[in-house]
Design a protein around this motif. Structure first.
Motif, PDB file in Angstrom:
ATOM      1  N   PRO A 121     114.307   1.059 -26.357  1.00 50.80           N
ATOM      2  CA  PRO A 121     113.351   1.667 -27.301  1.00 50.80           C
ATOM      3  C   PRO A 121     111.924   1.780 -26.786  1.00 50.80           C
ATOM      4  O   PRO A 121     111.153   2.577 -27.303  1.00 50.80           O
ATOM      5  CB  PRO A 121     113.427   0.743 -28.519  1.00 50.80           C
ATOM      6  N   LYS A 122     111.555   1.005 -25.769  1.00 46.99           N
ATOM      7  CA  LYS A 122     110.190   1.057 -25.246  1.00 46.99           C
ATOM      8  C   LYS A 122     110.052   2.045 -24.086  1.00 46.99           C
ATOM      9  O   LYS A 122     108.953   2.276 -23.587  1.00 46.99           O
ATOM     10  CB  LYS A 122     109.751  -0.324 -24.764  1.00 46.99           C
ATOM     11  N   LEU A 123     111.146   2.636 -23.662  1.00 43.35           N
ATOM     12  CA  LEU A 123     111.142   3.473 -22.468  1.00 43.35           C
ATOM     13  C   LEU A 123     110.401   4.787 -22.703  1.00 43.35           C
ATOM     14  O   LEU A 123     110.610   5.471 -23.709  1.00 43.35           O
ATOM     15  CB  LEU A 123     112.580   3.775 -22.038  1.00 43.35           C
ATOM     16  N   VAL A 124     109.543   5.149 -21.754  1.00 45.03           N
ATOM     17  CA  VAL A 124     108.950   6.484 -21.731  1.00 45.03           C
ATOM     18  C   VAL A 124     109.891   7.380 -20.931  1.00 45.03           C
ATOM     19  O   VAL A 124     110.160   7.128 -19.758  1.00 45.03           O
ATOM     20  CB  VAL A 124     107.551   6.460 -21.084  1.00 45.03           C
ATOM     21  N   TYR A 125     110.390   8.404 -21.580  1.00 45.92           N
ATOM     22  CA  TYR A 125     111.406   9.294 -21.014  1.00 45.92           C
ATOM     23  C   TYR A 125     110.726  10.615 -20.682  1.00 45.92           C
ATOM     24  O   TYR A 125     110.293  11.350 -21.572  1.00 45.92           O
ATOM     25  CB  TYR A 125     112.517   9.496 -22.034  1.00 45.92           C
ATOM     26  N   ALA A 126     110.584  10.926 -19.398  1.00 46.61           N
ATOM     27  CA  ALA A 126     109.854  12.125 -18.973  1.00 46.61           C
ATOM     28  C   ALA A 126     110.808  13.093 -18.301  1.00 46.61           C
ATOM     29  O   ALA A 126     111.530  12.730 -17.373  1.00 46.61           O
ATOM     30  CB  ALA A 126     108.730  11.746 -18.018  1.00 46.61           C
ATOM     31  N   ILE A 127     110.796  14.336 -18.758  1.00 41.99           N
ATOM     32  CA  ILE A 127     111.701  15.336 -18.206  1.00 41.99           C
ATOM     33  C   ILE A 127     110.942  16.627 -17.941  1.00 41.99           C
ATOM     34  O   ILE A 127     110.104  17.052 -18.730  1.00 41.99           O
ATOM     35  CB  ILE A 127     112.892  15.595 -19.170  1.00 41.99           C
ATOM     36  N   CYS A 128     111.209  17.244 -16.779  1.00 42.83           N
ATOM     37  CA  CYS A 128     110.658  18.571 -16.517  1.00 42.83           C
ATOM     38  C   CYS A 128     111.807  19.538 -16.297  1.00 42.83           C
ATOM     39  O   CYS A 128     112.847  19.185 -15.728  1.00 42.83           O
ATOM     40  CB  CYS A 128     109.691  18.561 -15.342  1.00 42.83           C
ATOM     41  N   THR A 129     111.630  20.734 -16.794  1.00 46.91           N
ATOM     42  CA  THR A 129     112.676  21.751 -16.775  1.00 46.91           C
ATOM     43  C   THR A 129     112.109  23.053 -16.211  1.00 46.91           C
ATOM     44  O   THR A 129     110.924  23.150 -15.897  1.00 46.91           O
ATOM     45  CB  THR A 129     113.203  22.000 -18.204  1.00 46.91           C
ATOM     46  N   GLY A 130     112.984  24.044 -16.102  1.00 47.74           N
ATOM     47  CA  GLY A 130     112.527  25.343 -15.657  1.00 47.74           C
ATOM     48  C   GLY A 130     111.872  26.143 -16.762  1.00 47.74           C
ATOM     49  O   GLY A 130     110.787  26.691 -16.593  1.00 47.74           O
ATOM     50  N   TYR A 131     112.545  26.186 -17.931  1.00 48.90           N
ATOM     51  CA  TYR A 131     112.116  27.097 -18.991  1.00 48.90           C
ATOM     52  C   TYR A 131     111.842  26.414 -20.322  1.00 48.90           C
ATOM     53  O   TYR A 131     111.644  27.087 -21.326  1.00 48.90           O
ATOM     54  CB  TYR A 131     113.195  28.176 -19.197  1.00 48.90           C
ATOM     55  N   GLY A 132     111.803  25.075 -20.355  1.00 52.81           N
ATOM     56  CA  GLY A 132     111.631  24.379 -21.619  1.00 52.81           C
ATOM     57  C   GLY A 132     112.971  23.966 -22.194  1.00 52.81           C
ATOM     58  O   GLY A 132     114.034  24.402 -21.746  1.00 52.81           O
ATOM     59  N   GLU A 133     112.932  23.139 -23.198  1.00 52.44           N
ATOM     60  CA  GLU A 133     114.157  22.559 -23.762  1.00 52.44           C
ATOM     61  C   GLU A 133     114.752  23.370 -24.899  1.00 52.44           C
ATOM     62  O   GLU A 133     115.820  23.016 -25.418  1.00 52.44           O
ATOM     63  CB  GLU A 133     113.870  21.143 -24.251  1.00 52.44           C
ATOM     64  N   ASN A 134     114.092  24.437 -25.306  1.00 50.76           N
ATOM     65  CA  ASN A 134     114.593  25.267 -26.396  1.00 50.76           C
ATOM     66  C   ASN A 134     114.690  26.712 -25.934  1.00 50.76           C
ATOM     67  O   ASN A 134     114.224  27.063 -24.852  1.00 50.76           O
ATOM     68  CB  ASN A 134     113.663  25.153 -27.614  1.00 50.76           C
ATOM     69  N   GLY A 135     115.294  27.542 -26.791  1.00 44.87           N
ATOM     70  CA  GLY A 135     115.357  28.961 -26.487  1.00 44.87           C
ATOM     71  C   GLY A 135     116.617  29.361 -25.743  1.00 44.87           C
ATOM     72  O   GLY A 135     117.364  28.523 -25.230  1.00 44.87           O
ATOM     73  N   PRO A 136     116.858  30.661 -25.649  1.00 42.63           N
ATOM     74  CA  PRO A 136     118.107  31.161 -25.068  1.00 42.63           C
ATOM     75  C   PRO A 136     118.277  30.867 -23.587  1.00 42.63           C
ATOM     76  O   PRO A 136     119.405  30.854 -23.087  1.00 42.63           O
ATOM     77  CB  PRO A 136     118.033  32.669 -25.318  1.00 42.63           C
ATOM     78  N   ASP A 137     117.190  30.622 -22.877  1.00 37.97           N
ATOM     79  CA  ASP A 137     117.273  30.421 -21.428  1.00 37.97           C
ATOM     80  C   ASP A 137     117.019  28.980 -21.004  1.00 37.97           C
ATOM     81  O   ASP A 137     116.736  28.704 -19.832  1.00 37.97           O
ATOM     82  CB  ASP A 137     116.281  31.349 -20.715  1.00 37.97           C
ATOM     83  N   LYS A 138     117.178  28.052 -21.944  1.00 43.70           N
ATOM     84  CA  LYS A 138     116.842  26.657 -21.658  1.00 43.70           C
ATOM     85  C   LYS A 138     117.717  26.047 -20.570  1.00 43.70           C
ATOM     86  O   LYS A 138     117.303  25.087 -19.905  1.00 43.70           O
ATOM     87  CB  LYS A 138     116.939  25.816 -22.930  1.00 43.70           C
ATOM     88  N   ASN A 139     118.916  26.570 -20.364  1.00 39.79           N
ATOM     89  CA  ASN A 139     119.825  25.987 -19.379  1.00 39.79           C
ATOM     90  C   ASN A 139     119.854  26.733 -18.051  1.00 39.79           C
ATOM     91  O   ASN A 139     120.650  26.400 -17.168  1.00 39.79           O
ATOM     92  CB  ASN A 139     121.245  25.921 -19.952  1.00 39.79           C
ATOM     93  N   LEU A 140     118.990  27.737 -17.893  1.00 37.49           N
ATOM     94  CA  LEU A 140     118.952  28.453 -16.616  1.00 37.49           C
ATOM     95  C   LEU A 140     118.361  27.564 -15.522  1.00 37.49           C
ATOM     96  O   LEU A 140     117.482  26.748 -15.787  1.00 37.49           O
ATOM     97  CB  LEU A 140     118.105  29.724 -16.743  1.00 37.49           C
ATOM     98  N   PRO A 141     118.841  27.716 -14.281  1.00 32.16           N
ATOM     99  CA  PRO A 141     118.198  26.991 -13.181  1.00 32.16           C
ATOM    100  C   PRO A 141     116.777  27.517 -12.991  1.00 32.16           C
ATOM    101  O   PRO A 141     116.535  28.717 -13.066  1.00 32.16           O
ATOM    102  CB  PRO A 141     119.081  27.318 -11.974  1.00 32.16           C
TER     103      PRO A 141
END
Length: 410
Positions: A121-141
């Protein structure tokens, strides 16, 4: 030297390529213990030398140092039960997890934010993506060539209207994202220390590009004012925001965003004082109403061709005109301004070669000059890291034998 700013902070970096690694490198430079988790195949970044015009040599890998200096390295197979157990053992006392994995693999291995926050519960979870975590293209490389430069507007905005998009350099967008992510991590880490509650931090190549071009994107709403990009520099609304060819074929970039403030001084400095009070060119409202921007641009351009860079430098400096030579990469390597501000370090490799390596762009008054230790080979610190987490030598040997733990060798 005083205690490092992030000494005592533990970071697990479950990521490859550049953007996430940039954030991890920043934290490591400030004294955090950053443990990079790498697969036995090796981070793809280790193999990019031919695309960058340098030797493919793991023992002299300047790109690897730039993104991964000052970190430890463990190579575990997170798909195996033992490897996954080892990763969770590392997370038990970790403050931060940095990842750039896509959502599907994270969820399949129980490494998504919703799963981990229940256990840590104390963990800071940091993630970077190509196009953001939402939207139609969120899973594109996502790479910076595509998600940042192309989708984010750079290629279409910064090209000449009559020409191809500019050449782009790998890592440019990634470095932006990584530093944004580092800023978010530090805010969340402060919150976690104050409240005991972790947080999820996200940034992406696309979102960062949109922010970087925010002024131009917002201005694009006013379709009946100004000119739409792409624009040839000769047709800028303000012709003083241009690059000018010099006698030897180099370019000097000027930046005078307030035309009315600079025009009279600038035009006299370059040898045309007779135009300073010419109402056709001043103020900018007259220039635009008369449609004389291209004519003025041509006059300035032809004037700059009559002198060399060095011949222009003194009058422009004395007139306090904002300008700079458009430097090549080799120019920058020799730039005293860069060396005097610790942009670089001279780094000696074990093979005896000394190379210029680039520091990250943040300095602290009490911390002294940045320190550079080489990026580690895959799994180089793995056995020692596991010993520090309570693993017996017998268990470590078994993991090495079954491939759940890997240590690279020649």
């Amino acid at each position: 030297m005083s205690k490092k700013l992030l000494e005592g902070v533990k970071v697990i970096e479950l990521a490859n390529f550049i953007a996430a690694a940039t954030a991890g490198r920043f934290l490591a430079d400030q004294g955090a213990t950053v443990i990079k988790v790498e697969s036995a195949k090796g981070d793809p970044l280790r193999f990019t030398a031919p695309s960058e015009g340098r030797p493919l040599d793991w023992h002299e890998n300047t790109t690897w140092e730039l993104e991964n200096a000052n970190k430890l390295n463990i190579s575990i197979n997170t798909k195996s039960e033992e490897g996954r157990d080892a990763l969770f053992a590392l997370l038990e006392d970790a403050d931060v997890l940095i990842t750039n994995w896509r959502q599907g693999p994270l969820e399949r291995q129980g490494l998504d934010y919703e799963s981990l926050k229940k256990r840590f519960p104390k963990l800071v979870y940091a993630i970077c993506t190509g196009y953001g975590e939402n939207g139609p293209d969120k899973n594109l490389p996502g790479f910076d060539f595509t998600a940042f430069f192309a989708r984010g507007g750079y290629l279409e905005t910064l090209r000449q209207k009559s020409g191809l998009p500019m050449n782009v350099v790998p890592g440019t967008g990634d470095h932006n994202v990584g530093m944004n992510l580092a800023a978010g991590i530090l805010a969340a880490l402060y919150h976690a220390r104050e409240t005991g509650q972790g947080e999820k931090v996200e940034s992406s190549l696309f979102e960062t590009a949109v922010f970087n071009l925010g002024m131009a994107i917002q201005a694009a709403q006013y379709k009946d004012i100004g000119k739409a990009f792409p624009i040839d520099s000769s047709d800028y609304d303000n012709p003083l925001l241009s690059s000018w060819p010099t006698k030897e074929g180099r370019y000097i970039q000027t930046c005078m965003p307030n035309y009315n403030q600079y025009f009279k001084v600038f035009i006299a400095t370059i040898g045309h004082p007779e135009l300073a009070d010419d109402e056709r060119y001043f103020p900018i409202q007259n220039l635009q109403a008369n449609g004389l921007g291209p004519e003025l641009h041509k006059l300035i351009s032809e004037t700059f061709k009559t002198r060399t860079v060095e011949e222009w430098r003194t009058p422009l400096v004395e007139a306090d005109i904002p300008f700079s030579l458009a430097q090549s990469l080799t120019d920058i390597l020799d730039d005293p301004q860069a060396w005097d501000n610790d942009c670089f370090t001279a780094f000696e490799y074990e093979n005896g070669n000394t190379r210029t390596l680039v520091h990250q762009p943040v300095r602290f008054a009490e911390q002294g000059k940045p320190v550079y230790t080489r990026g580690r080979f895959p799994g180089e610190d793995g056995p020692e890291i596991l010993r520090q987490h309570g693993y017996s030598q017998e268990r470590i040997d078994k993991m090495l034998a079954d491939g759940s733990l890997y240590v690279w060798s020649e």
